[in-house]
Write a protein that holds these residues in place. Structure first.
Motif, mmCIF file in Angstrom:
data_model
loop_
_atom_site.group_PDB
_atom_site.id
_atom_site.type_symbol
_atom_site.label_atom_id
_atom_site.label_comp_id
_atom_site.label_asym_id
_atom_site.label_seq_id
_atom_site.Cartn_x
_atom_site.Cartn_y
_atom_site.Cartn_z
ATOM 1 N N HIS A 63 -7.784 5.872 17.068
ATOM 2 C CA HIS A 63 -6.677 6.582 17.729
ATOM 3 C C HIS A 63 -7.066 6.945 19.168
ATOM 4 O O HIS A 63 -6.266 6.841 20.087
ATOM 5 C CB HIS A 63 -6.356 7.887 16.997
ATOM 6 C CG HIS A 63 -5.738 7.697 15.644
ATOM 7 N ND1 HIS A 63 -4.484 7.185 15.462
ATOM 8 C CD2 HIS A 63 -6.205 7.975 14.397
ATOM 9 C CE1 HIS A 63 -4.186 7.150 14.169
ATOM 10 N NE2 HIS A 63 -5.226 7.621 13.507
ATOM 11 N N HIS A 110 -6.805 -5.725 5.716
ATOM 12 C CA HIS A 110 -5.861 -5.924 6.828
ATOM 13 C C HIS A 110 -5.738 -7.404 7.192
ATOM 14 O O HIS A 110 -4.631 -7.903 7.395
ATOM 15 C CB HIS A 110 -6.281 -5.107 8.053
ATOM 16 C CG HIS A 110 -6.026 -3.633 7.892
ATOM 17 N ND1 HIS A 110 -6.091 -2.738 8.934
ATOM 18 C CD2 HIS A 110 -5.700 -2.895 6.801
ATOM 19 C CE1 HIS A 110 -5.801 -1.515 8.499
ATOM 20 N NE2 HIS A 110 -5.582 -1.580 7.199
ATOM 21 N N PRO A 120 -7.190 0.859 11.836
ATOM 22 C CA PRO A 120 -7.599 0.023 12.965
ATOM 23 C C PRO A 120 -7.254 -1.421 12.635
ATOM 24 O O PRO A 120 -7.188 -1.791 11.453
ATOM 25 C CB PRO A 120 -9.113 0.237 13.013
ATOM 26 C CG PRO A 120 -9.489 0.527 11.599
ATOM 27 C CD PRO A 120 -8.329 1.264 10.995
ATOM 28 N N ASN A 166 -0.376 5.871 15.659
ATOM 29 C CA ASN A 166 0.699 6.851 15.830
ATOM 30 C C ASN A 166 0.485 7.877 16.938
ATOM 31 O O ASN A 166 1.421 8.594 17.276
ATOM 32 C CB ASN A 166 0.954 7.590 14.502
ATOM 33 C CG ASN A 166 -0.166 8.539 14.161
ATOM 34 O OD1 ASN A 166 -1.319 8.130 14.033
ATOM 35 N ND2 ASN A 166 0.126 9.815 14.019
ATOM 36 N N GLY A 216 0.873 -1.172 0.000
ATOM 37 C CA GLY A 216 0.000 0.000 0.000
ATOM 38 C C GLY A 216 0.908 1.220 0.000
ATOM 39 O O GLY A 216 1.746 1.377 0.903
ATOM 40 N N ALA A 217 0.771 2.052 -1.044
ATOM 41 C CA ALA A 217 1.632 3.237 -1.138
ATOM 42 C C ALA A 217 0.772 4.479 -1.364
ATOM 43 O O ALA A 217 1.103 5.361 -2.152
ATOM 44 C CB ALA A 217 2.653 3.052 -2.261
ATOM 45 N N ASP A 225 -12.411 4.543 12.215
ATOM 46 C CA ASP A 225 -11.141 4.867 11.540
ATOM 47 C C ASP A 225 -10.359 5.871 12.383
ATOM 48 O O ASP A 225 -9.390 5.520 13.061
ATOM 49 C CB ASP A 225 -11.459 5.411 10.132
ATOM 50 C CG ASP A 225 -10.227 5.910 9.408
ATOM 51 O OD1 ASP A 225 -9.139 5.376 9.647
ATOM 52 O OD2 ASP A 225 -10.350 6.859 8.591
ATOM 53 N N ALA A 268 -1.442 -2.003 -5.743
ATOM 54 C CA ALA A 268 -2.200 -2.566 -6.860
ATOM 55 C C ALA A 268 -2.330 -1.581 -8.018
ATOM 56 O O ALA A 268 -2.593 -1.980 -9.150
ATOM 57 C CB ALA A 268 -3.581 -2.995 -6.361
ATOM 58 N N LEU A 310 -0.235 -0.864 4.714
ATOM 59 C CA LEU A 310 -0.857 0.472 4.668
ATOM 60 C C LEU A 310 -2.016 0.424 3.678
ATOM 61 O O LEU A 310 -1.997 1.088 2.644
ATOM 62 C CB LEU A 310 0.187 1.509 4.224
ATOM 63 C CG LEU A 310 1.571 1.439 4.905
ATOM 64 C CD1 LEU A 310 2.541 2.445 4.301
ATOM 65 C CD2 LEU A 310 1.441 1.681 6.399
ATOM 66 N N VAL A 346 0.378 4.588 -9.055
ATOM 67 C CA VAL A 346 0.794 4.938 -7.684
ATOM 68 C C VAL A 346 2.190 4.389 -7.421
ATOM 69 O O VAL A 346 3.070 5.086 -6.912
ATOM 70 C CB VAL A 346 -0.222 4.378 -6.646
ATOM 71 C CG1 VAL A 346 0.319 4.464 -5.225
ATOM 72 C CG2 VAL A 346 -1.551 5.127 -6.740
#
Ligand SMILES: NC(=O)c1ccc[n+]([C@@H]2O[C@H](COP(=O)([O-])OP(=O)(O)OC[C@H]3O[C@@H](n4cnc5c(N)ncnc54)[C@H](O)[C@@H]3O)[C@@H](O)[C@H]2O)c1
Length: 353
Positions: free
Chosen positions: A190, A78, A97, A124, A10-11, A186, A36, A72, A40
């Protein structure tokens, strides 16, 4: 010791901040990207000066030159990608999450336990210095014994920050890919993580939210009010989630911010900012013994929490240490978010166990 070699799966947008964690990282090196979307991959490879790229993440997992991966990806990916990465013997750092459900979380914990590699969920806020300093002050008893916590999250009109790509917004809001209302599941993850960090496990949750759009992509999770009781104690917490469409939020990132207050037997501690800088206040304030102290001597740039997080991951691999969040703690934060969502829908108190 040889640096840990890391690949991103994932970028998208958040990879920008993760990539900064490998600039001058003494224990880790970013060596490959998989995404994918070929376009990107191409532009991120240029941006991060990476030669090895893949459009199928299985190929990255088969690359013997890669020790560890940072996942990511949209939330519905996930579980499968974590299971594949663990099976391939790669150390895993998974963005929050953790998963869409507790069943999924349990499958990850089980797979990690028998994998022999490191698994952590990266949230984070726990590596954002104002929160780290607040946690150290709480642990040192600076405000006495913590009694209650009050959290506020607010989104508005961002000034100077990121614009979220349409695709990133779409998967977050769709229940099958995002997992539920973004403000609770989402972004909310945090805050549930930070509440556990400061106050310990949660037992019961009660929430009220505007659920008229529940089950559709229009369900954002705000406005909402969430209250809870901590496990085996008479400690309580509350969390107010608001969207104020015309509120100007100074930010370098998302159009939102948060602050929180912990009351202890002897004083009160506030963390006044995080991803934005809405109030322009000192990041950390303590009131005790009749005096109010404002602390400015800390890194407040939100991107610094990603740099710390990446370094923590690669140094933990080298030292055989478990960094935050381990599987069970990450599952508890997820259970807390899911309980808030369920309570709001069912109009009843929800017990986490
Ligand atoms: N504060 C934070 O820590 C923070 C902030 C933003 C995002 N995140 C988390 O990071 C993750 C990614 O978010 P984002 O904002 O970067 O999303 P994004 O939509 O910008 O990027 C996701 C990328 O995944 C790629 N992708 C989709 N399916 C794929 C597949 N099968 N194989 C390989 N690549 C695939 C897409 O092409 C896209 O480039 C999410 O878990 C999100 O919750 C965390």
């Amino acid at each position: 010791m040889r640096k840990v070699t890391v690949g991103f799966i994932g970028a998208g947008q958040i990879s920008e901040l993760h990539a900064r964690g490998y600039e001058d990282n003494p224990t880790g090196r970013l060596v490959a990207l998989a995404d994918a979307n070929p376009e990107v991959v191409r532009h991120r490879a240029q941006e991060y000066a990476i030669e090895t790229t893949y459009t199928d993440y299985h190929d990255l997992l088969s690359d013997p030159g890669i020790d560890a991966v940072e996942i990511l990806l949209p939330h519905h990916l996930h579980l499968p990608v974590t299971l594949d990465a663990l099976a391939a013997g790669k150390h895993v750092s998974l963005q929050k999450p953790m998963a869409l459900s507790l069943d999924e979380a349990d499958r990850m914990i089980e797979a990690a336990a028998s994998s022999g590699v490191l698994f952590r969920v990266f949230e984070n806020f726990r590596t954002y210095e104002p929160y780290m300093r607040a946690k150290a002050m709480l642990d040192a008893g600076e405000i006495g014994e913590p009694l209650s916590i009050r959290v506020k999250t607010i989104s508005g009109r961002g000034v100077g920050g990121w614009i979220q790509p349409v695709e990133a917004k779409a998967w977050r809001h769709a229940p099958t890919t995002g997992g539920g209302p973004p403000a609770i599941i989402d972004h909310g993850y945090h805050l549930t993580s930070i509440v556990l960090f400061f106050m310990g496990p949660v037992e019961t949750v009660h929430a009220m939210a505007d659920t008229r759009a529940a089950g559709t992509a229009d369900y954002t999770g705000d406005p909402a009010m969430v209250i809870w009781k901590h496990k085996d104690s008479e400690k309580y917490g509350s969390w107010e989630i608001t969207h104020a469409p015309d509120l100007m939020v100074r930010t370098d990132f998302y159009a939102g911010d948060e602050w929180l207050e912990v009351t202890g037997t002897r004083g009160i501690l506030w963390v006044m900012r995080c991803s934005g800088n809405l109030l322009g206040e000192a990041p950390l304030i303590m009131h005790r013994d009749g005096a109010t102290h404002r602390y400015h001597d800390m890194e407040t740039n939100w991107s610094d929490s990603f740099v710390r997080g990446a370094r923590e991951f690669t140094s933990a691999i080298q030292n055989g240490r478990q960094p935050d969040l381990d599987g069970p703690e990450a599952r508890h934060a997820l259970a807390f978010s899911l309980a808030a969502m369920k309570s709001a829908l069912d109009h009843r108190e929800v017990t986490l166990d």
